[in-house]
Scaffold this motif. Structure first.
Motif, short mmCIF file in Angstrom:
data_model
loop_
_atom_site.label_atom_id
_atom_site.label_comp_id
_atom_site.label_asym_id
_atom_site.label_seq_id
_atom_site.Cartn_x
_atom_site.Cartn_y
_atom_site.Cartn_z
N GLU A 56 0.84 -1.21 0.00
CA GLU A 56 0.00 0.00 0.00
C GLU A 56 0.87 1.26 0.00
O GLU A 56 0.64 2.18 -0.79
N ASP A 57 1.87 1.29 0.86
CA ASP A 57 2.77 2.44 0.92
C ASP A 57 3.55 2.60 -0.39
O ASP A 57 3.76 3.71 -0.88
N ASN A 59 2.60 1.68 -3.38
CA ASN A 59 1.67 2.19 -4.39
C ASN A 59 1.37 3.68 -4.21
O ASN A 59 1.23 4.42 -5.18
N LYS A 60 1.28 4.13 -2.96
CA LYS A 60 1.02 5.54 -2.68
C LYS A 60 2.15 6.42 -3.18
O LYS A 60 1.95 7.53 -3.61
N LYS A 61 3.37 5.91 -3.10
CA LYS A 61 4.53 6.66 -3.55
C LYS A 61 4.66 6.66 -5.07
O LYS A 61 5.45 7.42 -5.61
#
Length: 65
Positions: A56-57, A59-61
């Motif tokens: 998730e992290d 993908n957020k970046k």
């Protein structure tokens, strides 16, 4: 101080720090490394939670590799 589930071969913490892993990465390694000798499925589920959070992290970046 170091239970058997952390000291098979190279200590898990030594491997994690030698690879400069983040908290999330280190916990994935820790739980996968110890699941057979400690908490079985519970540790695999914990590893999955940390891996999902890491994804998730990532993908957020917007990282691409």
């Amino acid at each position: 101080i170091n239970p058997e589930h952390y000291t098979q071969g190279i200590e898990c913490i030594d491997y994690i720090t030698s690879k400069d892993m983040s908290f999330l990465e280190g916990n994935v390694v820790k739980y996968v490394t110890r699941y057979r000798m400690k908490n079985g499925l519970e540790d695999l589920i914990k590893a999955q939670w940390y891996l999902n959070r890491l994804i998730e992290d990532y993908n957020k970046k917007g990282e691409v590799k």
